[in-house]
Design a protein around this motif. Structure first.
Motif, PDB file in Angstrom:
ATOM      1  N   PHE A 250       0.869  -1.169   0.000  1.00 59.68           N
ATOM      2  CA  PHE A 250       0.000   0.000   0.000  1.00 59.68           C
ATOM      3  C   PHE A 250       0.911   1.226   0.000  1.00 59.68           C
ATOM      4  N   SER A 251       0.958   1.916  -1.130  1.00 61.80           N
ATOM      5  CA  SER A 251       2.007   2.917  -1.326  1.00 61.80           C
ATOM      6  C   SER A 251       1.486   4.193  -1.973  1.00 61.80           C
TER       7      SER A 251
ATOM      8  N   GLY B  18      -1.792   4.429   4.120  1.00 63.59           N
ATOM      9  CA  GLY B  18      -1.701   3.174   3.395  1.00 63.59           C
ATOM     10  C   GLY B  18      -2.898   2.301   3.723  1.00 63.59           C
TER      11      GLY B  18
ATOM     12  N   LEU C  69       4.204  -0.876   3.522  1.00 62.80           N
ATOM     13  CA  LEU C  69       3.486   0.398   3.525  1.00 62.80           C
ATOM     14  C   LEU C  69       4.532   1.489   3.396  1.00 62.80           C
TER      15      LEU C  69
ATOM     16  N   ASN D 261       3.429   6.834   1.677  1.00 62.02           N
ATOM     17  CA  ASN D 261       2.108   7.429   1.860  1.00 62.02           C
ATOM     18  C   ASN D 261       2.233   8.817   2.470  1.00 62.02           C
TER      19      ASN D 261
ATOM     20  N   GLY E 278       1.508   5.228   7.601  1.00 62.76           N
ATOM     21  CA  GLY E 278       1.490   3.924   6.971  1.00 62.76           C
ATOM     22  C   GLY E 278       0.218   3.181   7.328  1.00 62.76           C
TER      23      GLY E 278
ATOM     24  N   MET F 191       7.230  -0.721   7.243  1.00 62.22           N
ATOM     25  CA  MET F 191       6.653   0.611   7.131  1.00 62.22           C
ATOM     26  C   MET F 191       7.786   1.613   7.064  1.00 62.22           C
TER      27      MET F 191
ATOM     28  N   ASN G 185       6.950   6.849   5.029  1.00 58.89           N
ATOM     29  CA  ASN G 185       5.655   7.518   5.103  1.00 58.89           C
ATOM     30  C   ASN G 185       5.838   8.897   5.736  1.00 58.89           C
TER      31      ASN G 185
END
Length: 367
Positions: free
Chosen positions: A217-218, A228, A249, A252, A256, A273, A276
């Protein structure tokens, strides 16, 4: 966020969490075995121009009541996200690796490429899905979803790439509230990439038994919270038994992982993570969370943050190093404990042990 208090030593009980393993990398989802249909036989062209929405729906609706598989060959299929592709129970949508479902640009604030609403036993596998954020014709709203899973059970989304949606790559939630609440249950997200979406890579609202594994999830950016993964049921209803495992992650614009109240039994295990802009993971009054074996480095704020009356959190065996990059050089060791771990003064029943920090002198820190 920046006012979070530095940790103070105290002796608390280790939080208690559900012990039964409910998650699986190979969940049982009952799909109809005797029917298969190719979307091309129902008029889909996949030429990147023609509106293929009706052909997809015709293929799904042509399956018997027992369900079956809809095959999507390579191509670019233009889909009207205001009408959506509507999944049925016991149905698999199987995309060729070179198949892409592409949102036809619209001006509405609320749309869904695929609806998985009030159904059971659904699989969505392979290919890619593209939103219209670059060509979106409106300016309001934040609910242009890729895959929208509402009050559904036994759902698997596997090996799908989702990018550029006006809202979230994937949304998992419920209908109703109180005595009429109907949550999504037993949802598995595996091997998914959700990138450059506007609001969230993944949102989880009232739901139970959601397993997110081996996914990325980026680069979420555009409208708050820009996380994320966001677990935020709030007053609509509870969210529990969520396991986030071996995910990435990164990049973002928000956190994250972001979590809010009305959640419990959240396991964050073996994730990465990094990079972020906010926290690696932030709990806002959140309860019953375990952080185990995660690598959380070079986030703009601390690796883990807790605000409000966050409670019953267990933080053990994580690498929490070189964070607070908005204020400190990520390559320089040292700093206070709050560089990597920030817990508000109202938080309670927080257990911390066996973690690695930017400043080695805190590596033996327990709470």
């Amino acid at each position: 966020m920046l006012a979070l208090a530095t940790l103070a030593l105290s002796a608390v009980a280790v939080p208690a969490f559900a012990a039964t393993q409910w998650w699986s990398s190979t969940p049982i989802v009952t799909i109809g075995k005797d029917a298969t249909v190719d979307v091309r036989t129902k008029g889909a062209l996949g030429d990147g121009v023609h509106n293929d929405t009706a052909a997809f729906q015709a293929a799904i609706d042509s399956l018997p009541a027992t369900g079956g598989t809809v095959k999507v060959p390579a191509g670019r299929y233009m889909i009207d996200a205001e009408k959506s592709i509507r999944m049925r129970s016991h149905t698999r949508l199987l995309l060729d690796p070179n198949a892409a479902l592409v949102v036809i640009p619209n001006s509405v604030g609320r749309s869904r490429l695929i609806r998985v609403w009030k159904v059971t036993d659904v699989r969505i596998v392979g290919g890619s899905m593209e939103g219209d954020r670059a060509q979106h014709m409106g300016t309001s709203g934040e609910w242009g979803m890729g895959i929208d899973i509402i009050a559904a059970k036994n759902v698997v989304v596997k090996g799908v790439r989702l990018a550029n949606f006006w809202g979230d790559g994937i949304y998992i939630g419920a209908t109703g509230s109180g005595s009429t609440l109907n949550r999504s249950e037993y949802v598995t997200i595996a091997g998914v990439v959700s990138d450059n979406n506007r609001r969230q890579g993944l949102s989880i609202t009232p739901a139970s038994h959601v397993y997110v594994v081996d996914s990325t999830f980026s680069n979420t950016n555009g409208t708050l919270p820009e996380a994320g993964i966001d677990i935020e049921p709030m007053t609509q209803g509870p969210t529990d038994n969520i396991r986030l495992e071996n995910n990435t992650l990164t990049g973002n614009h928000g956190n994250g992982i972001e979590m809010h109240v009305n959640i419990s039994d959240i396991a964050i295990v073996g994730n990465s993570m990094s990079g972020n802009r906010g926290f690696g993971a932030l709990g806002v009054g959140s309860s019953y969370i375990t952080y185990t074996g995660n690598n959380m480095t070079q986030n703009g704020l601390a690796a883990i943050g807790m605000t409000g009356t966050a409670h019953d959190n267990l933080i053990t065996g994580n690498t929490l190093q070189y964070n607070s990059t908005r204020y400190m050089l990520p390559t320089r060791a040292g700093g206070g404990l709050d560089r990597d771990l920030q817990i508000g003064s109202q938080a309670y029943n927080v257990s911390v042990s066996g973690n690695l920090f930017s400043n080695p002198k805190y590596n033996d820190y327990t709470r």
